[in-house]
Enzyme design. Structure first.
Site, PDB file in Angstrom:
ATOM      1  N   ASP A  29       0.772  -1.037   0.134  1.00  0.00           N
ATOM      2  CA  ASP A  29      -0.026  -0.243  -0.182  1.00  0.00           C
ATOM      3  C   ASP A  29       0.887   1.183   0.047  1.00  0.00           C
ATOM      4  OD1 ASP A  29      -3.411   0.534   1.096  1.00  0.00           O
ATOM      5  OD2 ASP A  29      -1.695   2.311   1.118  1.00  0.00           O
ATOM      6  N   HIS A  98     -10.018  -5.398  -3.300  1.00  0.00           N
ATOM      7  CA  HIS A  98      -9.055  -5.562  -2.604  1.00  0.00           C
ATOM      8  C   HIS A  98      -8.810  -5.760  -1.178  1.00  0.00           C
ATOM      9  CE1 HIS A  98      -9.931  -1.406  -2.633  1.00  0.00           C
ATOM     10  NE2 HIS A  98      -9.198  -1.190  -1.177  1.00  0.00           N
TER      11      HIS A  98
HETATM   12  P1  AMP Z   1      -9.949   1.591  -0.005  1.00  0.00           P
HETATM   13  O1  AMP Z   1      -9.929   2.839   1.092  1.00  0.00           O
HETATM   14  O2  AMP Z   1     -10.069   0.224   0.683  1.00  0.00           O
HETATM   15  O3  AMP Z   1     -10.486   1.511  -1.285  1.00  0.00           O
HETATM   16  O4  AMP Z   1      -8.262   1.517  -0.152  1.00  0.00           O
HETATM   17  C1  AMP Z   1      -7.563   1.741  -1.111  1.00  0.00           C
HETATM   18  C2  AMP Z   1      -5.965   1.728  -0.958  1.00  0.00           C
HETATM   19  O5  AMP Z   1      -5.526   1.854  -1.969  1.00  0.00           O
HETATM   20  C3  AMP Z   1      -5.595   2.657   0.324  1.00  0.00           C
HETATM   21  O6  AMP Z   1      -5.088   2.090   1.283  1.00  0.00           O
HETATM   22  C4  AMP Z   1      -4.501   3.627  -0.831  1.00  0.00           C
HETATM   23  O7  AMP Z   1      -3.294   3.819   0.422  1.00  0.00           O
HETATM   24  C5  AMP Z   1      -4.050   2.481  -1.653  1.00  0.00           C
HETATM   25  N1  AMP Z   1      -3.628   2.948  -2.756  1.00  0.00           N
HETATM   26  C6  AMP Z   1      -4.064   3.952  -3.444  1.00  0.00           C
HETATM   27  N2  AMP Z   1      -3.279   4.284  -4.748  1.00  0.00           N
HETATM   28  C7  AMP Z   1      -2.264   3.244  -4.498  1.00  0.00           C
HETATM   29  C8  AMP Z   1      -1.120   2.862  -5.333  1.00  0.00           C
HETATM   30  N3  AMP Z   1      -0.802   3.732  -6.462  1.00  0.00           N
HETATM   31  N4  AMP Z   1      -0.321   2.278  -5.017  1.00  0.00           N
HETATM   32  C9  AMP Z   1      -0.516   1.616  -3.808  1.00  0.00           C
HETATM   33  N5  AMP Z   1      -1.528   1.518  -3.000  1.00  0.00           N
HETATM   34  C10 AMP Z   1      -2.421   2.675  -3.460  1.00  0.00           C
END
Ligand code: AMP
Ligand code: ZN
Length: 112
Positions: A29, A98
């Site tokens: 993440d 995810h």
């Molecule tokens: P959610 O709030 O469950 O939809 O989580 C989305 C997650 O994706 C968050 O914890 C973000 O930090 C993570 N995230 C967003 N963009 C990226 C990226 N480019 N690479 C890795 N993680 C990401």
């Protein structure tokens, strides 16, 4: 499709990949909320846990096998937490299924 995680799988957006096979991709993440925080996603686009059906659920079982293997390899023998946020009330921000895996410390008991 304009999906951030589909773009990560396709290599169009960089990620810190941990694991990949035919159906699953795992990466760290970008905004870690624990000493170890990674995401495991199906390569096929599924919008959220609310879109899991008899027709696409096999990959979910496989994701949990991958999580167990990666948790062991990444030193989470003392425990970890799996979270999937779903929809508006679940505070889901990326609309591609995810599973967050968090560990590396004793996590707070509060979940919501
Ligand atoms: P959610 O709030 O469950 O939809 O989580 C989305 C997650 O994706 C968050 O914890 C973000 O930090 C993570 N995230 C967003 N963009 C990226 C990226 N480019 N690479 C890795 N993680 C990401
Ligand atoms: Zn997607």
């Amino acid at each position: 499709m304009d999906c951030l995680f589909c773009k990560i799988i396709a290599g169009e957006i960089p990620s810190k990949k941990i694991y990949e096979d035919d159906s699953v991709y795992a990466f760290y993440d970008i905004n870690p909320q624990a000493p170890v925080h990674f995401l495991v996603i199906p390569k096929a686009h599924i919008g959220s846990a609310g879109e899991i059906t008899a027709g696409n659920s096999a990959v979910v079982a496989h994701i949990f096998e991958v999580i167990a293997k990666l948790a062991s390899e990444l030193g989470l023998a003392n425990g970890f937490r799996i979270i999937t946020n779903c929809g508006e009330d679940g505070a889901q921000t990326v609309k591609h299924l995810h599973f967050h895996v968090l560990g590396g410390k004793k996590l707070i008991e509060k979940m919501a």
